[in-house]
Design a protein around this motif. Structure first.
Motif, PDB file in Angstrom:
ATOM      1  N   LYS A 371       1.202  -1.345   0.253  1.00 31.65           N
ATOM      2  CA  LYS A 371      -0.177   0.067   0.295  1.00 31.65           C
ATOM      3  C   LYS A 371       1.135   1.345  -0.005  1.00 31.65           C
ATOM      4  CE  LYS A 371      -3.723  -2.555   1.846  1.00 31.65           C
ATOM      5  NZ  LYS A 371      -4.840  -2.181   3.859  1.00 31.65           N
ATOM      6  N   GLU A 372       0.030   2.697  -0.308  1.00 31.67           N
ATOM      7  CA  GLU A 372       0.776   3.428  -0.415  1.00 31.67           C
ATOM      8  C   GLU A 372       2.235   3.864   0.619  1.00 31.67           C
ATOM      9  OE1 GLU A 372       0.978   5.614  -3.611  1.00 31.67           O
ATOM     10  OE2 GLU A 372       0.455   4.160  -3.752  1.00 31.67           O
ATOM     11  N   PRO A 373       1.924   3.837   2.129  1.00 31.79           N
ATOM     12  CA  PRO A 373       2.597   4.187   3.249  1.00 31.79           C
ATOM     13  C   PRO A 373       3.100   3.204   3.654  1.00 31.79           C
ATOM     14  CG  PRO A 373       0.107   4.525   3.606  1.00 31.79           C
ATOM     15  CD  PRO A 373       0.009   3.658   2.616  1.00 31.79           C
ATOM     16  N   GLU A 374       3.294   1.973   2.602  1.00 29.98           N
ATOM     17  CA  GLU A 374       4.245   0.581   2.936  1.00 29.98           C
ATOM     18  C   GLU A 374       5.330   1.341   2.318  1.00 29.98           C
ATOM     19  OE1 GLU A 374       2.111  -3.186   3.869  1.00 29.98           O
ATOM     20  OE2 GLU A 374       1.524  -2.222   2.722  1.00 29.98           O
ATOM     21  N   LEU A 375       4.845   2.425   1.303  1.00 30.20           N
ATOM     22  CA  LEU A 375       6.287   2.305  -0.043  1.00 30.20           C
ATOM     23  C   LEU A 375       6.800   3.562   0.224  1.00 30.20           C
ATOM     24  CD1 LEU A 375       3.825   2.481  -3.385  1.00 30.20           C
ATOM     25  CD2 LEU A 375       5.593   0.318  -2.597  1.00 30.20           C
ATOM     26  N   VAL A 376       6.733   4.402   0.852  1.00 31.14           N
ATOM     27  CA  VAL A 376       6.487   5.788   1.679  1.00 31.14           C
ATOM     28  C   VAL A 376       8.251   4.832   2.646  1.00 31.14           C
ATOM     29  CG1 VAL A 376       6.436   7.784   3.141  1.00 31.14           C
ATOM     30  CG2 VAL A 376       5.398   7.176   0.634  1.00 31.14           C
ATOM     31  N   LYS A 377       7.468   4.518   3.237  1.00 33.11           N
ATOM     32  CA  LYS A 377       8.025   3.810   5.152  1.00 33.11           C
ATOM     33  C   LYS A 377       8.913   2.942   4.558  1.00 33.11           C
ATOM     34  CE  LYS A 377       7.575   0.762   8.702  1.00 33.11           C
ATOM     35  NZ  LYS A 377       7.061  -0.292   9.235  1.00 33.11           N
ATOM     36  N   ALA A 378       9.532   2.094   3.274  1.00 28.22           N
ATOM     37  CA  ALA A 378      10.305   1.674   2.604  1.00 28.22           C
ATOM     38  C   ALA A 378      11.340   2.912   1.629  1.00 28.22           C
ATOM     39  CB  ALA A 378       9.954   0.028   1.895  1.00 28.22           C
ATOM     40  N   GLY A 379      11.053   3.112   1.494  1.00 29.08           N
ATOM     41  CA  GLY A 379      11.915   4.814   0.537  1.00 29.08           C
ATOM     42  C   GLY A 379      12.317   5.625   1.840  1.00 29.08           C
ATOM     43  N   ARG A 380      12.493   5.306   2.975  1.00 32.43           N
ATOM     44  CA  ARG A 380      12.538   6.750   3.906  1.00 32.43           C
ATOM     45  C   ARG A 380      13.771   5.673   4.483  1.00 32.43           C
ATOM     46  NH1 ARG A 380       7.530   8.903   6.232  1.00 32.43           N
ATOM     47  NH2 ARG A 380       7.066  11.167   5.524  1.00 32.43           N
TER      48      ARG A 380
END
Length: 580
Positions: A371-380
Motif C-alpha cells: 500500500k502507499e504508506p508502506e512504499l513511503v516507509k520503505a523509501g525512507r
C-alpha cells in the motif's frame, strides 16, 4: 572573524529550513505522488530553481572555474550549450512524460519495453548515484566547508575525520529534508537557495573585477578584455577539452542524457503542476544556464589574470578568489549558499534514488501489493541506508581524489548513451521489441570499453558523437529483424493539464539567439583572439558525423514506412540484389 562568518552562515541556513517547513506543512506525504512528486504541484519558478540547484555542486563551481583558469572560456560550452537540450526537453520529452503520468524514467521503459528493462536501468542509475555521485558531493562539499571555516586547523583533527564529520552533518540534514519532507521540501529549499546562489555567485566576479581594476569596476572590465584576449576565446581547437566539432554532436548527446533522462534532474519536471508550468521551469533554467557561465567560468579567467602561475593547483582558483575578494560579513552567507548547493545536490539525488528503488525494485520484486504508506516507509528506510553508505565511502576518496573522480566520470559513459537511446527510440518507434535494449546495453559496453583501449587518450566527446547514432542503429536493426507483434501507442494518464505555455516558442527562440550572442561575444568576432590549433580534421569529423547521423535517420524513416518492419533487409534495399 570566525564568529561573524558562523553567525551569518547559521542565520541563512536556519531561514532556509524554516521556509521549507512552512511551505510544505499541508503536503500529503502518505501517498507516492505526494511524497515522491510533491503532489504534482510544482510551479515554474520552483522547478527552475530545483533544476539549477540540483545541477550545481561544489565540484562544478570549483572545478569549472579551475578548468577556465588552466584553459580558457572554451569550457563555458558545458553551461552555454545546455539550453539546446532543455528546449528539446520542453517540447519533445516533457509533454510525453506528463502525458504518460510516469514517476520515473524506468517506469516509461517498462511501459514501452518490459519490466526487465525497467529494472536494469534502475539498477544502473542507483549504482551510479550510490558509488559515484553522492560520495563525491559529500567529499567535495566537506573540503569547501573546511576551507571556509578552517575546521581542520581549529579542531586539530585529520583530513579524514574532517571529511567524515562534515559528511555526517550533511547526510543528517539531507535526510531530514528527504525523509520528513519528500520532494516538495527539497524543491522549496532549492527556491530560496537559488536566489541566494544568484546573488552570492554574481558577487564574486563583480568584486573580483573591482580588485582587478584596483578599485575601479570599469578598469577591471577593461583589463579583463585586453590583458589576455586568447583566454576569452570559447571556440575550442583540436586540443581543447571541448572542441567546436562536438558541440552539436557528442556534447549535445551528453546534455540530452543529463537534462532529459537523468532521473535526479528530471524528477522535478515530472512533479509539474501542468505542462505549461513544467515548460516554464525548464526554459527558465535554460536561460539561467547561459548566464551561469558568469560565476562558473568567468571567475577562473579573472583569477588567472590576478594570480598568473602562482597557484600550484588550478582548482584553488575559485577558493582563493573568494578568500581575497569577499568581505568577512558576507563570507558566511556565501558559505551558506554553497552549503545549500551541496545539500540540494545530495538530497535531490537521494530523493530520486529512493523513488527508483521503491517504485522500480521494491514494489514489483519484493511486495507487489504494498500500500502507499508502506512504499513511503520503505523509501525512507532506503534513504537512510543510502545516506549512510555515501557517508562511509566519502572520506576514502581522500586517498585517490583525482584518479578516482575522473575514472568514475568516464564510467558514467557506460550507461548514459544507452538510456537516452532507449527513450528516444521508445518514443518514436512502434515496433522495436523488448529485446532491443538488452542487445543495446551489451553492444554499447563492448564498444565503449574498446574505445578506451584502442583510442587511448582521444577526447570522450568524440567517442560519444559516434556511439550515440550507433546505439540508435542497433535498436532499429533489432526492430527490423524481430519486430513487436503489435504497434506501441503512448497511453494518456490524464494526471495533469497538457496545455503548453503560450510563450514557450518565442522564449525558446530568444534563448537560442542569446546563446549565439554569447558565443559570438567570446570569439574572434567579439572580444577574443584566436588561440590557433584548428585543423581540417575537425571539420571532416563534424561533416562525417552529421552524415552518419543523417543516414541513421533515413534508415529509421525507411523502416517506419513498412508496417511492422517485417520486410527483410535485402528487400528493403533492392539495389543490393542482382538485376533481371
Amino acid at each position: 572573524m570566525i564568529w561573524i562568518i558562523l553567525a551569518s552562515f547559521l542565520t541563512y541556513s536556519i531561514f532556509v529550513m524554516w521556509f521549507s517547513w512552512y511551505k510544505t506543512r499541508g503536503t500529503d506525504l502518505s501517498s507516492s505522488d505526494g511524497y515522491f512528486l510533491g503532489g504534482r504541484s510544482l510551479t515554474g519558478i520552483v522547478i527552475a530553481s530545483s533544476l539549477i540547484l540540483t545541477n550545481l555542486s561544489t565540484e562544478q563551481v570549483v572545478g569549472l572555474n579551475g578548468q577556465a583558469f588552466g584553459e580558457s572560456m572554451v569550457v563555458m560550452a558545458w553551461e552555454v550549450t545546455a539550453p539546446i537540450a532543455l528546449i528539446l526537453m520542453a517540447f519533445v520529452f516533457l509533454p510525453r512524460y506528463l502525458k504518460l503520468g510516469i514517476t520515473t524514467i524506468p517506469d516509461f521503459l517498462e511501459q514501452r519495453f518490459d519490466l526487465r528493462t525497467r529494472q536494469i536501468v534502475s539498477v544502473l542509475f542507483l549504482l551510479g548515484y550510490a558509488t559515484v555521485f553522492l560520495p563525491t558531493v559529500l567529499y567535495s562539499g566537506a573540503l569547501v566547508i573546511d576551507s571556509i571555516f578552517s575546521l581542520s586547523s581549529v579542531m586539530d583533527i585529520s583530513p579524514f575525520m574532517i571529511v567524515l564529520c562534515i559528511s555526517i552533518a550533511i547526510g543528517i540534514i539531507s535526510c531530514g529534508y528527504v525523509i520528513l519532507g519528500g520532494l516538495k521540501a527539497c524543491a522549496m529549499s532549492d527556491t530560496i537557495n537559488g536566489i541566494g546562489l544568484i546573488i552570492g555567485g554574481l558577487l564574486i566576479p563583480i568584486l573580483a573585477l573591482f580588485v582587478l581594476g584596483r578599485g575601479d569596476f570599469a578598469s577591471g572590465v577593461g583589463e579583463l578584455v585586453s590583458a589576455n584576449p586568447t583566454k576569452l576565446n570559447a571556440i575550442g581547437n583540436d586540443q581543447a577539452s571541448v572542441p567546436w566539432a562536438v558541440l552539436l554532436t557528442g556534447l549535445l548527446f551528453n546534455n540530452l542524457f543529463y537534462w532529459c533522462t537523468n532521473q535526479s534532474i528530471i524528477q522535478r519536471t515530472l512533479a509539474a503542476k501542468n505542462l505549461a508550468e513544467g515548460q516554464k521551469g525548464v526554459l527558465f533554467a535554460g536561460m539561467f544556464k547561459i548566464f551561469g557561465a558568469a560565476f562558473l567560468v568567468l571567475p577562473g579567467i579573472i583569477a588567472y589574470l590576478l594570480y598568473g602561475d602562482v597557484l600550484a593547483n588550478a582548482d584553488m582558483a575559485y577558493p582563493s578568489l573568494v578568500i581575497d575578494v569577499m568581505p568577512v560579513a558576507l563570507s558566511g552567507f556565501l558559505a551558506a549558499v554553497l552549503f545549500g548547493a551541496i545539500l540540494s545536490s545530495f538530497n535531490n539525488v537521494l530523493n530520486s534514488s529512493i523513488t527508483l528503488f521503491t517504485l522500480d525494485i521494491y514494489k514489483p520484486i519484493f511486495k507487489p501489493n504494498a500500500k502507499e504508506p508502506e512504499l513511503v516507509k520503505a523509501g525512507r528506510i532506503f534513504a537512510a541506508c543510502l545516506a549512510i553508505t555515501a557517508v562511509v565511502i566519502a572520506p576514502f576518496i581522500l586517498y585517490a581524489p583525482q584518479g578516482l573522480y575522473y575514472f568514475l566520470q568516464e564510467m558514467n559513459g557506460f550507461y548514459s548513451l544507452p538510456i537516452i537511446a532507449m527513450v528516444i527510440v521508445g518514443f518514436f518507434s512502434k515496433y522495436v521489441p523488448a529485446s532491443a535494449p538488452k542487445v543495446l546495453v551489451a553492444v554499447h559496453v563492448v564498444l565503449y570499453a574498446g574505445s578506451k583501449v584502442v583510442l587511448g587518450e582521444v577526447n570522450f566527446l568524440y567517442v560519444l558523437s559516434v556511439l550515440f547514432p550507433i546505439n540508435v542503429l542497433v535498436m532499429l536493426i533489432v526492430g527490423r529483424l524481430k519486430p513487436r507483434e503489435t504497434s506501441f501507442v503512448l497511453p494518456t494518464a490524464n494526471k495533469v493539464d497538457l496545455t503548453p505555455w503560450k510563450y514557450a516558442k518565442p522564449f525558446s527562440a530568444f534563448i537560442l539567439l542569446t546563446m549565439l550572442g554569447v558565443y559570438t561575444f567570446f570569439s574572434p568576432l567579439g572580444v577574443a583572439e584566436s588561440s590557433g590549433g584548428y585543423t581540417i580534421y575537425q571539420f571532416i569529423f563534424f561533416i562525417v558525423t552529421l552524415a552518419f547521423i543523417g543516414g541513421v535517420v533515413l534508415f529509421w524513416k525507411k523502416t517506419d514506412r513498412i508496417r511492422g518492419g517485417r520486410v527483410p533487409l535485402n528487400q528493403m534495399y533492392p539495389f543490393n540484389q542482382k538485376s533481371g
